[in-house]
Design an enzyme around this catalytic site. Structure first.
Site, PDB file in Angstrom:
ATOM      1  N   MET A  73      -4.722  -7.976   3.313  1.00 27.92           N
ATOM      2  CA  MET A  73      -3.623  -9.210   2.614  1.00 27.92           C
ATOM      3  C   MET A  73      -2.260  -9.683   2.839  1.00 27.92           C
ATOM      4  O   MET A  73      -2.350 -10.748   2.956  1.00 27.92           O
ATOM      5  CB  MET A  73      -3.577  -8.767   0.731  1.00 27.92           C
ATOM      6  CG  MET A  73      -4.786  -8.397  -0.091  1.00 27.92           C
ATOM      7  SD  MET A  73      -6.441  -8.778   0.440  1.00 27.92           S
ATOM      8  CE  MET A  73      -5.907 -10.819  -0.302  1.00 27.92           C
ATOM      9  N   GLY A  74      -1.580  -9.200   3.015  1.00 29.64           N
ATOM     10  CA  GLY A  74      -0.499  -9.464   3.763  1.00 29.64           C
ATOM     11  C   GLY A  74       0.516  -9.741   3.332  1.00 29.64           C
ATOM     12  O   GLY A  74       1.565  -9.927   3.628  1.00 29.64           O
ATOM     13  N   LEU A  75       0.610  -9.100   2.041  1.00 27.87           N
ATOM     14  CA  LEU A  75       1.922  -9.557   0.688  1.00 27.87           C
ATOM     15  C   LEU A  75       1.946 -10.657   0.648  1.00 27.87           C
ATOM     16  O   LEU A  75       2.958 -10.738   0.459  1.00 27.87           O
ATOM     17  CB  LEU A  75       2.693  -8.533   1.277  1.00 27.87           C
ATOM     18  CG  LEU A  75       2.700  -6.258   1.910  1.00 27.87           C
ATOM     19  CD1 LEU A  75       4.200  -6.376   1.983  1.00 27.87           C
ATOM     20  CD2 LEU A  75       2.886  -6.353  -0.354  1.00 27.87           C
ATOM     21  N   ASN A 128       7.158  -0.653  -4.251  1.00 28.26           N
ATOM     22  CA  ASN A 128       6.364  -0.492  -2.654  1.00 28.26           C
ATOM     23  C   ASN A 128       6.809  -0.326  -0.985  1.00 28.26           C
ATOM     24  O   ASN A 128       7.420  -1.010  -0.656  1.00 28.26           O
ATOM     25  CB  ASN A 128       5.548  -1.524  -2.814  1.00 28.26           C
ATOM     26  CG  ASN A 128       4.400  -1.667  -1.596  1.00 28.26           C
ATOM     27  OD1 ASN A 128       4.270  -0.725  -0.550  1.00 28.26           O
ATOM     28  ND2 ASN A 128       3.588  -2.952  -1.603  1.00 28.26           N
ATOM     29  N   CYS A 131       2.637   0.364   1.062  1.00 29.68           N
ATOM     30  CA  CYS A 131       1.532  -0.385   1.943  1.00 29.68           C
ATOM     31  C   CYS A 131       1.228  -0.029   3.974  1.00 29.68           C
ATOM     32  O   CYS A 131       2.344  -0.495   4.249  1.00 29.68           O
ATOM     33  CB  CYS A 131       2.033  -2.250   1.866  1.00 29.68           C
ATOM     34  SG  CYS A 131       1.163  -3.660   2.222  1.00 29.68           S
ATOM     35  N   GLY A 218     -10.928   2.565  -3.851  1.00 30.53           N
ATOM     36  CA  GLY A 218     -11.749   2.639  -4.572  1.00 30.53           C
ATOM     37  C   GLY A 218     -12.626   3.469  -4.505  1.00 30.53           C
ATOM     38  O   GLY A 218     -11.476   5.006  -4.173  1.00 30.53           O
ATOM     39  N   GLY A 266      -6.930  -0.443 -10.133  1.00 33.04           N
ATOM     40  CA  GLY A 266      -7.031  -1.175  -9.281  1.00 33.04           C
ATOM     41  C   GLY A 266      -8.660  -1.793  -8.694  1.00 33.04           C
ATOM     42  O   GLY A 266      -9.425  -3.135  -9.688  1.00 33.04           O
TER      43      GLY A 266
END
Ligand SMILES: Cc1cc2nc3c(=O)[nH]c(=O)nc-3n(C[C@H](O)[C@H](O)[C@H](O)COP(=O)(O)OP(=O)(O)OC[C@H]3O[C@@H](n4cnc5c(N)ncnc54)[C@H](O)[C@@H]3O)c2cc1C
Ligand SMILES: Cc1cc2nc3c(=O)[nH]c(=O)nc-3n(C[C@H](O)[C@H](O)[C@H](O)COP(=O)(O)O)c2cc1C
Ligand code: FES
Lengths: 306, 269
Positions: A73-75, A128, A131, A218, A266
């Protein structure tokens, strides 16, 4: 009654059950977080927020893999100065602890964001430092013991609320990273963030993600996350939040047996739906009753052979 | 969610049809999207450029069509693509319109007309009456007039243009007051600019008529994970994009007012 079986505490936070929403999932608005609490989550973690707004990467930002998703997503986040309003609003409606995930490009930046989040009402912070797909932050911080220690220490100095450090599996020895974080003052650890990954489309011969590289989440990463939690339980005394691929009550029990005090969910929120927390809690309750336990706390770490 | 739906499938563009100076319809071969119901959308990957949500405009026999307006980088790039070139699709995603019977009114603005045309084709046979109000800025931007006239019978299609170059000179919402007062409709469907949707919602609420609208929000994952597309407690990609009157009442403080931008901050619609 079932609530008594499931109620637990984590680094001073009282949880009605040991499940929490993982960062980056439905985590932008108070109403969205409330929906997840209504779905049974014992706590929620917000999207990671930094000092300044970030737009994130262009789409595609997620791609389906076998038994999991790869995302970059790129935060994307509005920046803490905007987000404090959402935190304050969330605090007025949420019936569960609100954990704000923060990131930065330096120890000072982590501390500034953390301080503003705590002042706005965050019950705890999750750093975080894991990431895998944004340069100069996330796992680039978590992989460097000196910088990691500095980040944790600076944040601890800046805030009174519990500080949770979220670890990356993309290291040689996660137990070493954990020890560094604990020594610097971490009150709890979350394991794990996503596993570095990518996907290539064979027809066009192109990487699918606009950022090329991303992180796998996942069911595919559950065994990896479980091993991390098992190792951490033997390496540190600090409470551990298991995260990675957890979808069912059986997954949750596995993580508790491996040594997790709580779990985060998540990807399963999309694979299933926001009520996945209720389903997990029902299953864990039934398991505890069947096995004759009086509290979920009794099964933490019992899979370890002495 | 079935992971098969979310797996990206590359497929050649079968045909491209020009609908207006700014809108083209793309037909692709895809077995899963060919099963889409009216209201559902797909994520279209323009390799190396972007991936964007598009409502299904038609679906049958292994084929799916989407109508795309050129508004920015991704859609302009798509407009330069020709039959035989490769795109990727995942989906169909989201819920669909409930298929009402009796007297039905549809209101479409811009490319919002596309999913309603799909719905109209499915409902025409069983509807007692099917009326359609379709609007655009100017005549050349009016979409699907021939198709709508074929599905709805000509008398029941009302056209509006803002500059008066065709049909009534007014906003698409203008004729609704009279229509709703004259006829007791069993269902009103709308898709188009959000201010239009919110106006029609208020009108149907005043008349106590069932209402469904398809909404748009920024979409990234399309599967209910990332939270980019939320309105109130709902994820437009997963709980929508179609919302009924009761749900729209719950999100009144955002409908036509605010949405999340690319950075997750609340911005005006
Ligand atoms: C459920 C849904 C169905 C849609 N159906 C259609 C359709 O049938 N036909 C059609 O022409 N358009 C449709 N759209 C809008 C379409 O997705 C945008 O026009 C497109 O993404 C613009 O991309 P761009 O790069 O060309 O423009 P940009 O210059 O990137 O953006 C222009 C505007 O488009 C919107 N937009 C950009 N990216 C996204 C995104 N990832 N998700 C949602 N909105 C975005 C934003 O409002 C932005 O300001 C739909 C959107 C949604 C959410
Ligand atoms: C779409 C998406 C966005 C994420 N964003 C963040 C984030 O902002 N901060 C963070 O610490 N972790 C983020 N993660 C990682 C998750 O919090 C979690 O650690 C990981 O997905 C493994 O758990 P899961 O398998 O249950 O999803 C994100 C994961 C996904 C899939
Ligand atoms: S687009 Fe990600 S939740 Fe809807």
């Amino acid at each position: 009654m079932s609530h008594n079986l499931l109620s637990t505490s984590l680094a001073g936070l009282k949880l009605r059950n040991p499940t929490a929403l993982a960062s980056g999932i439905m985590g932008y608005t108070a109403e969205s977080l409330q929906r997840v609490v209504d779905g049974g989550a014992g706590a929620v973690v917000t999207k990671s927020v930094g000092a300044a707004p970030r737009m994130g990467y262009a789409n595609p930002t997620i791609v389906q893999a076998n038994c999991g998703l790869v995302n970059a997503m790129g935060l994307p986040n509005p920046g803490i100065d905007e987000f404090v309003e959402e935190i304050a609003h969330a605090k007025t409606i949420l019936q569960a602890p609100l954990i704000v995930s923060v990131f930065g490009y330096s120890a000072e930046e982590y501390a500034v964001v953390a301080k503003k989040a705590a002042a706005a009402g965050a019950d705890a912070l999750e750093l975080n430092v894991s990431c895998p797909h944004v340069k100069q932050t996330g796992s680039e911080i978590g992989q460097n013991p000196r910088i990691l220690a500095e980040v944790v220490a600076k944040v601890k100095e800046a805030v009174q609320v519990p500080v949770i450090v979220k670890l990356s599996p993309n290291v040689t020895d996660i137990a070493e990273t954990a020890k560094t974080a604990v020594k610097a003052g971490a009150d709890a650890l979350t394991a794990i963030n996503t596993v570095k990954a990518m996907a290539i489309d064979v027809d066009t011969a192109l990487p699918v993600l606009s950022n090329t590289r991303g992180g796998l989440s996942g069911p595919a990463i559950k065994p990896i996350a479980l091993r991390c939690v098992y190792d951490l339980y033997e390496a540190v005394e600090t409470p551990i939040i298991g995260c990675g691929g957890i979808t069912t009550w059986q997954d949750t029990v596995e993580f508790l047996l491996a040594g997790a005090t709580a779990v985060q969910v998540g990807t399963a929120v999309a694979l299933e739906n926001p009520n996945v927390f209720h389903a997990i809690n029902r299953g864990v309750t039934a398991y505890l009753k069947k096995k004759g336990y009086g509290s979920v706390k009794e099964i933490i770490g019992i899979a370890h052979r002495t | 969610m079935h992971t098969a739906l979310n797996t990206i499938r590359t497929t050649p563009i079968l045909s491209v049809k020009t609908e207006s100076p700014t809108v083209k319809t793309y037909t692709l071969k895809d077995k899963l999207c060919a099963k889409a119901k009216p209201g559902q959308f797909l994520m279209l990957w323009i390799p190396g450029v972007d991936e964007i949500p598009l409502s299904v405009m038609d679906a049958e026999n292994d084929r799916v069509s989407v109508s795309v307006k050129a508004v920015g980088d991704a859609t302009r790039h798509l407009h330069s693509m020709k039959p035989g070139e490769t795109v990727g699709v995942r989906g169909p995603f989201g819920n669909c319109f409930t298929e009402a019977s009796g007297k039905i009114l549809m209101v479409g603005g811009g490319t919002g007309t596309a999913p309603l045309l799909f719905l109209a084709r499915r409902l025409a046979a069983k509807a007692q009456r099917l009326s359609f109000v379709v609007g655009a800025k100017t005549k050349t931007e009016l979409l699907f007039l021939n198709e709508l006239n074929a599905v709805c019978t000509e008398q029941s299609v009302i056209t509006t243009t803002e500059d008066g170059t065709y049909g009534l000179q007014c906003l698409v919402t203008e004729p609704l007051g009279k229509l709703l007062a004259e006829t007791r409709f069993d269902m009103v469907y709308a898709c188009g600019p959000e201010l239009m949707v919110s106006k029609i919602f208020n009108l149907t609420e005043q008349h106590g008529i069932p209402f469904e609208a398809s909404l748009e929000r920024l979409m990234r994952c399309g599967i209910g994970l990332c939270g980019s597309c939320v309105i109130g407690k709902y994820r437009v990609c997963r709980d929508g994009p179609v919302f009924n009157a009761a749900q729209l009442s719950e999100v009144k403080s955002e409908l036509g007012i605010s949405k999340l931008g690319f950075d997750g901050a609340r911005i005006p619609v």
